[in-house]
Write an enzyme that holds these catalytic residues in place. Sequence first.
Site, mmCIF file in Angstrom:
data_model
loop_
_atom_site.group_PDB
_atom_site.id
_atom_site.type_symbol
_atom_site.label_atom_id
_atom_site.label_comp_id
_atom_site.label_asym_id
_atom_site.label_seq_id
_atom_site.Cartn_x
_atom_site.Cartn_y
_atom_site.Cartn_z
ATOM 1 N N CYS A 123 1.759 -3.168 -4.038
ATOM 2 C CA CYS A 123 0.872 -2.946 -3.254
ATOM 3 C C CYS A 123 1.171 -3.463 -1.939
ATOM 4 O O CYS A 123 0.167 -2.840 -0.912
ATOM 5 C CB CYS A 123 -0.517 -3.243 -4.007
ATOM 6 S SG CYS A 123 -0.436 -4.822 -4.217
ATOM 7 N N GLU A 181 -9.161 -4.312 -6.321
ATOM 8 C CA GLU A 181 -7.728 -4.771 -5.582
ATOM 9 C C GLU A 181 -6.950 -3.417 -5.565
ATOM 10 O O GLU A 181 -6.510 -2.743 -6.305
ATOM 11 C CB GLU A 181 -6.878 -5.672 -6.471
ATOM 12 C CG GLU A 181 -7.515 -6.910 -7.048
ATOM 13 C CD GLU A 181 -7.590 -8.034 -5.492
ATOM 14 O OE1 GLU A 181 -6.777 -7.639 -4.647
ATOM 15 O OE2 GLU A 181 -8.542 -8.878 -5.602
#
Length: 518
Positions: A253, A219
């Site tokens: 993010c 991720e």
Amino acid sequence: MPALELTDPSVIPEIAKGVRSTFLTHKTRSIEFRLVQLRKLYWGMKDNANAIEAACKLDLGKGIYESNLSELNFCTSTLIYDINNLEKWARDESSPDVPIDMMVLRPKIRKDPLGTVLILGPYNFPVNLLICPLAGAIAAGNTAVVKPSENAPNVAAVMQKVIEGYLDQSCYRVVQGAIPQSTALLEQKWDKIFYTGGASVGTIIAKKAAETLTPVILELGARNPAIVTKNADIRLAARRLLWGKVHNAGQVCISQNYTLVDKEVFDRFVLETKKAMKEYYPNGTRNTEDFGRIVNNRQWQRIKKMLDDSQGQILMGGDMDESDRYIEPTIIRVSSLTDSLITEESFGPLMPLLPVSNLDEAIRIANEVHATPLAMYPFGNKTETDRCLAEIRSGGASVNDGFMHGSLPTLAFGGIGDSGHGAYRGKASFDCFSHARTITSTPGWVEFLMAVRYPPYEGKMKMIRRMELKPDFDREGRVKFSLARYIVGLGATSKTGGLVRYLVVILAALGLKQFFML
Ligand SMILES: NC(=O)c1ccc[n+]([C@@H]2O[C@H](COP(=O)([O-])OP(=O)(O)OC[C@H]3O[C@@H](n4cnc5c(N)ncnc54)[C@H](O)[C@@H]3O)[C@@H](O)[C@H]2O)c1
Ligand SMILES: CC1=C(/C=C/C(C)=C/C=C/C(C)=C/C=C/C=C(C)/C=C/C=C(C)/C=C/C=C(\C)C=O)C(C)(C)CCC1
């Protein structure tokens, strides 16, 4: 607040061996065992909520509201959702993809645990991005070692207290530390490595994992685009995109890294963002609980350098204070794709805006800057946002919003290409830590039918030819006309169309019957 104690790297092989040997006792296979662990983890989070809030404040300057919204509540909701659905997810599934003559094998898909997994967390959501993957690993029946980010040390210490204080320590362990501990962890054999963080470390992990053919979930970060067309609701776009940059002081993010704004509405967009800023923070962002801080001085310096290196013009904000790790939400008008604010991921409260002539240019730029970002945020009319979805790839997307698609704990979440691979959250978390094991059981009595597979093969070719699926298309890729299918499907070209036609025929027949009975 517990103090962070680094794990001596020399004990890491023993820790890994311990949880691996517990896995082999099959203790974590029991659904009831998993449910009890998830319920205990829930209470661990609840009982330590105050300590978690205090630790988030110390590490990231997070106010209580944000600590609850995107850390605590997100985790407790995830745990409750997993607990409520685990029995259903863990059930054997029958396979729909079996020809009628093979149904006798009773094929099923069993959801087996992978084994012992390693979870490495990042600093920005140090609770959420550690506990949610762990919940998936527990639900799927694995044992696990987790390493919180050393860059959020207070949260890391509380996480250890929760995980080792509430869960079965023979199954779930915490390792604390940085590169020496991560390196020692990567020397061990895992059944999956789940990593959240930057792409450069992600590359180290993927390479190391490849040596032992260990599967990885990555991720990672990205340069996510937002696009605002001249047909967008400008006030709404400004308010929503500003939210995407002020939550967690922009250390998200999935925040937009830059925004491509149609020239025609550029000034209005800036004006509305300034207005929204005043509405969100009437007394500024410096002295409010509602705006966080950059995690450490190294990251603060990195973000400052990005801004210093930029050729752009500051239109709002720009205030910074290293002693407090403070960076004011800052809008910058940039004019070049080589600007530092476009080429790097800011991971902070910087909002570079790049004026564009039209949607074609915006799409071309988005594909040029980062072809496979983690997220994408198109604002405009339906035709325009549909075009963005079709012509720009991304891990996920929120149409006419900031990162809402990433704010729901039950929706699958993950990147594409170099922004990551593999997805988790909701059922996807259970699946990403499970192995879909296909199982068939061949009864003894079918032996005479199955004999077609045994040598000698002479005379058996006809039989296997009959079993082969036949195409309904020609060499040009066109579907061939089939009279039989046309009749059976009442002339429709799809299953749904056929079904609708059957329904119409039945209703018409019932109507006629009624008519003649009157
Ligand atoms: N896709 C996502 O879900 C997601 C979520 C959060 C953050 N991120 C990305 O993460 C980045 C910021 O997070 P970060 O700085 O904490 O990441 P990071 O890469 O610095 O650290 C993440 C983890 O990797 C470990 N690590 C650091 N160096 C290592 C090494 N040499 N070998 C093995 N492990 C090592 C750290 O100890 C930590 O546990 C940003 O790019 C952001 O976009 C992505
Ligand atoms: C529509 C109805 C109602 C109203 C409901 C409303 C207004 C709901 C609004 C909910 C919102 C805005 C929730 C926002 C949540 C944001 C969250 C949880 C953010 C999370 C961020 C995360 C996890 C970030 C992750 C980052 C990563 C992975 C990388 O770094 C009612 C209820 C009024 C009535 C019915 C109809």
